[in-house]
Scaffold this motif. Structure first.
Motif, mmCIF file in Angstrom:
data_model
loop_
_atom_site.group_PDB
_atom_site.id
_atom_site.type_symbol
_atom_site.label_atom_id
_atom_site.label_comp_id
_atom_site.label_asym_id
_atom_site.label_seq_id
_atom_site.Cartn_x
_atom_site.Cartn_y
_atom_site.Cartn_z
ATOM 1 N N LYS A 428 0.825 -1.208 0.000
ATOM 2 C CA LYS A 428 0.000 0.000 0.000
ATOM 3 C C LYS A 428 0.860 1.259 0.000
ATOM 4 O O LYS A 428 0.591 2.216 -0.715
ATOM 5 N N TYR A 429 1.916 1.240 0.815
ATOM 6 C CA TYR A 429 2.767 2.425 0.915
ATOM 7 C C TYR A 429 3.461 2.723 -0.409
ATOM 8 O O TYR A 429 3.618 3.886 -0.791
ATOM 9 N N ALA A 430 3.859 1.666 -1.115
ATOM 10 C CA ALA A 430 4.531 1.865 -2.405
ATOM 11 C C ALA A 430 3.643 2.664 -3.350
ATOM 12 O O ALA A 430 4.117 3.489 -4.127
ATOM 13 N N ASP A 431 2.355 2.431 -3.244
ATOM 14 C CA ASP A 431 1.411 3.138 -4.096
ATOM 15 C C ASP A 431 1.081 4.523 -3.569
ATOM 16 O O ASP A 431 1.080 5.512 -4.296
ATOM 17 N N LEU A 432 0.792 4.582 -2.272
ATOM 18 C CA LEU A 432 0.364 5.842 -1.666
ATOM 19 C C LEU A 432 1.463 6.900 -1.671
ATOM 20 O O LEU A 432 1.178 8.091 -1.673
ATOM 21 N N SER A 433 2.728 6.468 -1.673
ATOM 22 C CA SER A 433 3.824 7.421 -1.517
ATOM 23 C C SER A 433 4.204 8.098 -2.830
ATOM 24 O O SER A 433 5.049 8.977 -2.843
ATOM 25 N N LYS A 434 3.595 7.674 -3.923
ATOM 26 C CA LYS A 434 3.877 8.334 -5.202
ATOM 27 C C LYS A 434 2.764 9.302 -5.556
ATOM 28 O O LYS A 434 1.604 9.024 -5.290
ATOM 29 N N GLU A 451 13.102 -1.995 2.635
ATOM 30 C CA GLU A 451 14.193 -1.104 3.046
ATOM 31 C C GLU A 451 13.992 0.301 2.487
ATOM 32 O O GLU A 451 13.407 0.481 1.429
ATOM 33 N N GLY A 452 14.548 1.266 3.203
ATOM 34 C CA GLY A 452 14.453 2.641 2.731
ATOM 35 C C GLY A 452 13.096 3.258 3.024
ATOM 36 O O GLY A 452 12.484 2.952 4.054
ATOM 37 N N ASN A 453 12.641 4.092 2.112
ATOM 38 C CA ASN A 453 11.369 4.792 2.299
ATOM 39 C C ASN A 453 10.192 3.868 2.014
ATOM 40 O O ASN A 453 9.597 3.908 0.956
ATOM 41 N N THR A 454 9.919 3.016 3.009
ATOM 42 C CA THR A 454 8.849 2.022 2.867
ATOM 43 C C THR A 454 8.027 1.992 4.154
ATOM 44 O O THR A 454 8.444 2.525 5.190
ATOM 45 N N ALA A 455 6.869 1.340 4.078
ATOM 46 C CA ALA A 455 6.053 1.192 5.281
ATOM 47 C C ALA A 455 6.812 0.451 6.385
ATOM 48 O O ALA A 455 6.754 0.862 7.546
ATOM 49 N N PRO A 456 7.541 -0.635 6.072
ATOM 50 C CA PRO A 456 8.267 -1.324 7.139
ATOM 51 C C PRO A 456 9.245 -0.419 7.899
ATOM 52 O O PRO A 456 9.467 -0.616 9.099
ATOM 53 N N TYR A 457 9.802 0.562 7.225
ATOM 54 C CA TYR A 457 10.685 1.500 7.926
ATOM 55 C C TYR A 457 9.898 2.259 9.003
ATOM 56 O O TYR A 457 10.373 2.428 10.129
ATOM 57 N N LEU A 458 8.704 2.686 8.656
ATOM 58 C CA LEU A 458 7.873 3.417 9.609
ATOM 59 C C LEU A 458 7.410 2.482 10.729
ATOM 60 O O LEU A 458 7.387 2.858 11.909
ATOM 61 N N GLN A 459 7.057 1.254 10.356
ATOM 62 C CA GLN A 459 6.622 0.283 11.358
ATOM 63 C C GLN A 459 7.772 -0.095 12.291
ATOM 64 O O GLN A 459 7.577 -0.294 13.490
ATOM 65 N N CYS A 517 2.645 10.532 3.443
ATOM 66 C CA CYS A 517 3.743 9.551 3.439
ATOM 67 C C CYS A 517 5.086 10.245 3.645
ATOM 68 O O CYS A 517 5.899 9.816 4.460
ATOM 69 N N THR A 518 5.314 11.306 2.890
ATOM 70 C CA THR A 518 6.567 12.048 3.013
ATOM 71 C C THR A 518 6.741 12.570 4.430
ATOM 72 O O THR A 518 7.826 12.482 5.007
ATOM 73 N N TYR A 519 5.654 13.089 4.981
ATOM 74 C CA TYR A 519 5.703 13.602 6.354
ATOM 75 C C TYR A 519 6.096 12.501 7.338
ATOM 76 O O TYR A 519 6.980 12.678 8.173
ATOM 77 N N LEU A 520 5.438 11.348 7.223
ATOM 78 C CA LEU A 520 5.696 10.256 8.168
ATOM 79 C C LEU A 520 7.115 9.716 8.015
ATOM 80 O O LEU A 520 7.761 9.351 8.997
ATOM 81 N N TYR A 521 7.589 9.675 6.777
ATOM 82 C CA TYR A 521 8.966 9.228 6.567
ATOM 83 C C TYR A 521 9.949 10.198 7.209
ATOM 84 O O TYR A 521 10.907 9.784 7.867
ATOM 85 N N ASP A 522 9.710 11.482 7.043
ATOM 86 C CA ASP A 522 10.571 12.486 7.672
ATOM 87 C C ASP A 522 10.500 12.389 9.194
ATOM 88 O O ASP A 522 11.511 12.555 9.882
ATOM 89 N N LEU A 523 9.306 12.112 9.695
ATOM 90 C CA LEU A 523 9.141 11.960 11.143
ATOM 91 C C LEU A 523 9.937 10.749 11.645
ATOM 92 O O LEU A 523 10.671 10.836 12.637
ATOM 93 N N ALA A 524 9.795 9.628 10.953
ATOM 94 C CA ALA A 524 10.508 8.417 11.359
ATOM 95 C C ALA A 524 12.024 8.635 11.266
ATOM 96 O O ALA A 524 12.770 8.206 12.146
ATOM 97 N N SER A 525 12.469 9.314 10.203
ATOM 98 C CA SER A 525 13.903 9.616 10.066
ATOM 99 C C SER A 525 14.384 10.481 11.223
ATOM 100 O O SER A 525 15.454 10.250 11.784
ATOM 101 N N ALA A 526 13.585 11.492 11.548
ATOM 102 C CA ALA A 526 13.947 12.379 12.658
ATOM 103 C C ALA A 526 14.024 11.582 13.957
ATOM 104 O O ALA A 526 14.913 11.795 14.778
ATOM 105 N N TYR A 527 13.110 10.617 14.104
ATOM 106 C CA TYR A 527 13.146 9.796 15.314
ATOM 107 C C TYR A 527 14.387 8.904 15.335
ATOM 108 O O TYR A 527 15.046 8.752 16.367
ATOM 109 N N MET A 528 14.725 8.315 14.207
ATOM 110 C CA MET A 528 15.902 7.437 14.122
ATOM 111 C C MET A 528 17.175 8.208 14.492
ATOM 112 O O MET A 528 18.030 7.687 15.203
ATOM 113 N N SER A 529 17.282 9.437 14.002
ATOM 114 C CA SER A 529 18.458 10.258 14.323
ATOM 115 C C SER A 529 18.486 10.595 15.805
ATOM 116 O O SER A 529 19.530 10.526 16.455
#
Length: 575
Positions: A428-434, A451-459, A517-529
Motif C-alpha cells: 500500500k505504501y509503495a502506491d500511496l507514496s507516489k 528497506e528505505g522509504n517504505t512502510a516497514p521502515y515506519l513500522q 507519506c513524506t511527512y511520516l517518513y521524515d518523522l521516522a527519520s527524525a526519530y531514528m536520528s
RNA sequence: GCACCCGUAGCUCAGCUGGAUAGAGUAGGUGGCUUCGAACCACUUGGUCGGGAGUUCGAAUCUCUCCGGGUGCGCCA
C-alpha cells in the motif's frame, strides 16, 4: 493550532501594521537550511514588488512591528528580504505539551461522498484497481478523522453486454451438473472460458447476445443466473478488501444496476430542459463549455439510437442520487485519468441540468496508467494482468520469510500476524507514496521492498519505541512529562511532530496521500536520528531528560500509528 | 486533426501559492553493533531540472515555442 498558523497570524498582523495591503500573505515555509532558522517568511519581497519599494527595508518594517515574544528567540533579515525565524526552544516544548490535547484539532462536518475502488465485476480484481481502492480509502479515513461525515460509494460495474456472455457460460456449467460456486471459484479462468466460447462458437455468441436483451427486460431465469454470478464476484472483492485492510464492505456497494430504473427519467429530464437533443437517432448533450478552439462543442451520448443507455447515463443518475438523496456537500471520484473528459462532461451536464447544486464540490481525483518496467502499459509475460489476490499472497510470503530470518524468536502465529501487516503495508505504501496524478511503474521489487522509504521502515520505528517502553517498564499511553528541547535532534523531532495537523489539513483539501507519506517518513527519520544520539534509558541520563525523551518517544509513536492508520496501514508491537 | 497529462541523479520518485547552494530512496564507495532492536545510523560518488526564448531582484515552478512519451475524443464501460 499549528506553529505555522501561529506565525502566520502574528506576521499578518505585523504586515498590516506596517501599512501593507491585507491580501499580501507572509508566505511562511520551513527554512531551507538550519542557518536560515526554523521557519522563513518570504512575503516581504512579494509585497515590496507590488508596492514598488525596497524589499529589505519593508522586511525591516515588518520585523519592527511583529510581536513574537516568547515564540522566536531570534529574527533575522537575509538576502533580498527573507525574514528568518529562530524559534524559542521553550516555546516548542510548550506547544508539544498542548498537542497532547485532542481537542486542539480543528473539526469540520461536511457530507462527503467518495466514489472509489468501483471494480468491474466481470473479472477478478487486478493491480489496475489498487490505486483507486487504496488512495480513496486513505482519503475516506483522513476526512473522517478531521470530522467529516464520509459516505463511501463502491460503484461496481455489474451491468453491460459482457454479462450476457458470462451468464450463458454459467448456464453451460450448471447444465453439466456443476455447482455454481465451484464453477466461479476462479473468476479469471471463468471469464476467459466465456470469452473463448463467445469468439469460437457462433451459437454461444448468439445466445449471449440474446441474454443481454432478456436480462435488460427482466427475464427471471437470466436475472437469477446474473445474481448468482454477481454475488460470487462481490464476495471475492470483499475478501480482497478485508485482506488489504480497506474499509469497504457490503453496505458501501452501490453498483451500476441500482440506477437502472432511473435512467429513463434522467433522459426525460435532460430532454425536457433542452439540454439533450436528438442527433442521428441518439440523444446527445452538446457542451459549449468544453468546446475546442474552433468552437466545436463536446458531445456526450446519453441514449443510443437503439434506445439503450450508456455509462454516461448511469453516472448522471448516480450524480443526482449523491447530490440529492445523499445530500453531499462534496463528491470525490477516484478514477483513472483516462476518464478525465468523461468526468468533466458528467459534471458539466449535471450542473446545467440542475441535478447538482452550484455549491456542491465535484472533484475528479485522477491517477495515471499503470506501466511495466519498460515504461509501456503493463502486462505479464503471457499478456495477462497481475491479480490482487496473488500480489497479496506474494507480499505476505516475502514478509514472513524476512521476519523468520531477522527475528527467529517469534512463533508461527506471531509471524503470520506480523507478515500480514508488514507485507500489505509495503504494497500500500509503495502506491500511496507516489504522486497520484502521474503514470506509475508497477515493480514487484519496489512494491515488496522492506528497506528505505517504505512502510516497514515506519513500522520499524514504531516497534523500536515500543521496545523502549517495554524495557523501561513504562506505560506509553499513560506517560506524561514536560518536553525539554536540548539537542538539535530533539528540536528537529519536536518541530516535525508539531506539523501533523497542517499536513492532515493539506491532504484533506488536495487529496494527495503522498504528502502524508513524506511527512511520516521524515518523522521516522527524525526519530531514528534522535534515537542514535539521545540516550534515554542509560544510567548517565538525568531523570528530567529521561522523562522528556520518553515523552518525545511516546508522541512519535502516537503520531506514527495515527498517520499510518490514516493510510490504512497497521502497526505492531514487535517485528 | 483537436483536447488533457507527463519529461528532474544509472533506476524509482519529492520539490508547498515563484525564493537562498535542486532533495530523498535505491544502486556504487567508506565508517559504525560487549551499551535503549543494524529492516538502522553517519559520511560519500552521482543532475547543463527534455531544448530554446520570455516575464523579474530571483524560474524545476509562471507564459510561449519546439522535441520526445502517454492518454482520450457522438452510439463499449
Amino acid at each position: 493550532m499549528s506553529i505555522k498558523n501561529h506565525l502566520n497570524q502574528r506576521l499578518s498582523a505585523a504586515m498590516i501594521a506596517a501599512g501593507i495591503p491585507k491580501d499580501c500573505q507572509p508566505i511562511l515555509a520551513l527554512s531551507a537550511r538550519p542557518k536560515f532558522g526554523d521557519y522563513q517568511a518570504n512575503g516581504a519581497m512579494a509585497a515590496a514588488k507590488r508596492l514598488g519599494v525596497n524589499p529589505r527595508a519593508l522586511a525591516q518594517q515588518i520585523v519592527d512591528q511583529v510581536d513574537l515574544d516568547g515564540i522566536a528567540e531570534r529574527i533575522e533579515i537575509a538576502g533580498p528580504g527573507f525574514i528568518n525565524l529562530h524559534l524559542s526552544r521553550t516555546f516548542i516544548g510548550e506547544q508539544l505539551g498542548r498537542s497532547l490535547d485532542p481537542e486542539t484539532c480543528e473539526r469540520t462536518a461536511s457530507n462527503v461522498v467518495i466514489d472509489y475502488s468501483s471494480p468491474n465485476l466481470a473479472k477478478e480484481m487486478h493491480v489496475g484497481h489498487i490505486r483507486s481502492t487504496i488512495i480513496g480509502d486513505c482519503l475516506a479515513r483522513v476526512l473522517e478523522y478531521r470530522g467529516d461525515h464520509v459516505i463511501r460509494q463502491n460503484h461496481m460495474g455489474d451491468w453491460g453486454t459482457q454479462f450476457g456472455m458470462l451468464i450463458a457460460e454459467l448456464e453451460l456449467h450448471l447444465g453439466a451438473g456443476e455447482r455454481g460456486d465451484l464453477a466461479l471459484n476462479d473468476l479469471e479462468k471463468f471469464y476467459q472460458q466465456a470469452k473463448r466460447h463467445f469468439d469460437e462458437d457462433p451459437d454461444f455468441a448468439d445466445r449471449a447476445r440474446a441474454y443481454v436483451v432478456r436480462l435488460q427486460s427482466g427475464d427471471e431465469h437470466c436475472l437469477a443466473l446474473w445474481q448468482q454470478f454477481i454475488a460470487t464476484s462481490v464476495a471475492h472483492n470483499l475478501e480482497i478488501y478485508r485482506r488489504l485492510n480497506v474499509g469497504l464492505s457490503a453496505e458501501h456497494v452501490q453498483p451500476e444496476s441500482t440506477y437502472n430504473n432511473q435512467l429513463e427519467a434522467i433522459v426525460s429530464k435532460l430532454t425536457e430542459c433542452g439540454l439533450a437533443v436528438d442527433d442521428q437517432g441518439a440523444k446527445v448533450i452538446f457542451l459549449d463549455d468544453l468546446a475546442d478552439k474552433k468552437g466545436q462543442p463536446s458531445a456526450m451520448i446519453i441514449r443510443k439510437s437503439d434506445g439503450g443507455f450508456l455509462y454516461a447515463t448511469t453516472d448522471l443518475a448516480a450524480l443526482e442520487y449523491r447530490a440529492q438523496t445523499l445530500a453531499a456537500d462534496r463528491i470525490l471520484y477516484f478514477i483513472d485519468a483516462r476518464q478525465a473528459l468523461h468526468m468533466k462532461q458528467v459534471f458539466s451536464a449535471g450542473r446545467k441540468a440542475g441535478l447538482v447544486a452550484a455549491d456542491v464540490d465535484l472533484e475528479h481525483h485522477a491517477f495515471g496508467t499503470m506501466m511495466g518496467r519498460d515504461g509501456k502499459p503493463f502486462k505479464t509475460r503471457d499478456g495477462g494482468t497481475v491479480k490482487l489476490a496473488g500480489l497479496i499472497d506474494e507480499a505476505e510470503e516475502r514478509a514472513a520469510r524476512l521476519i523468520r530470518e531477522k527475528n527467529p524468536n517469534l512463533d508461527d502465529r506471531q509471524i503470520a500476524d506480523i507478515a500480514r501487516k508488514l507485507g500489505i503495508g509495503a504494497v500500500k505504501y509503495a502506491d500511496l507514496s507516489k504522486t497520484r496524478t502521474t503514470d506509475y511503474i508497477f515493480d514487484w521489487e519496489a512494491m515488496l521492498s522492506f528497506e528505505g522509504n517504505t512502510a516497514p521502515y515506519l513500522q520499524y520505528a514504531y516497534t523500536r519505541i515500543c521496545s523502549i517502553f517495554r524495557r523501561a517498564d513504562v506505560d506509553r499511553t499513560a506517560h506524561s512529562a514536560p518536553v525539554i528541547i536540548g539537542t538539535d535532534a530533539e528540536k528537529s523531532l519536536a518541530l516535525q511532530l508539531l506539523q501533523f495537523d497542517e499536513i492532515i489539513e493539506q491532504v484533506a483539501t488536495e487529496c494527495y496521500p503522498h504528502v502524508l507519506c513524506t511527512y511520516l517518513y521524515d518523522l521516522a527519520s527524525a526519530y531514528m536520528s534522535f534515537y542514535e544520539c539521545c540516550p534515554i534509558l542509560k544510567s548517565n541520563v538525568s531523570p528530567e531528560d529521561r522523562a522528556s525523551r520518553l515523552q518525545l518517544s511516546a508522541l512519535s509513536a502516537t503520531t506514527l500509528a495515527r498517520g499510518l492508520d490514516l493510510l490504512g496501514i497497521e502497526v505492531m508491537q514487535q517485528m
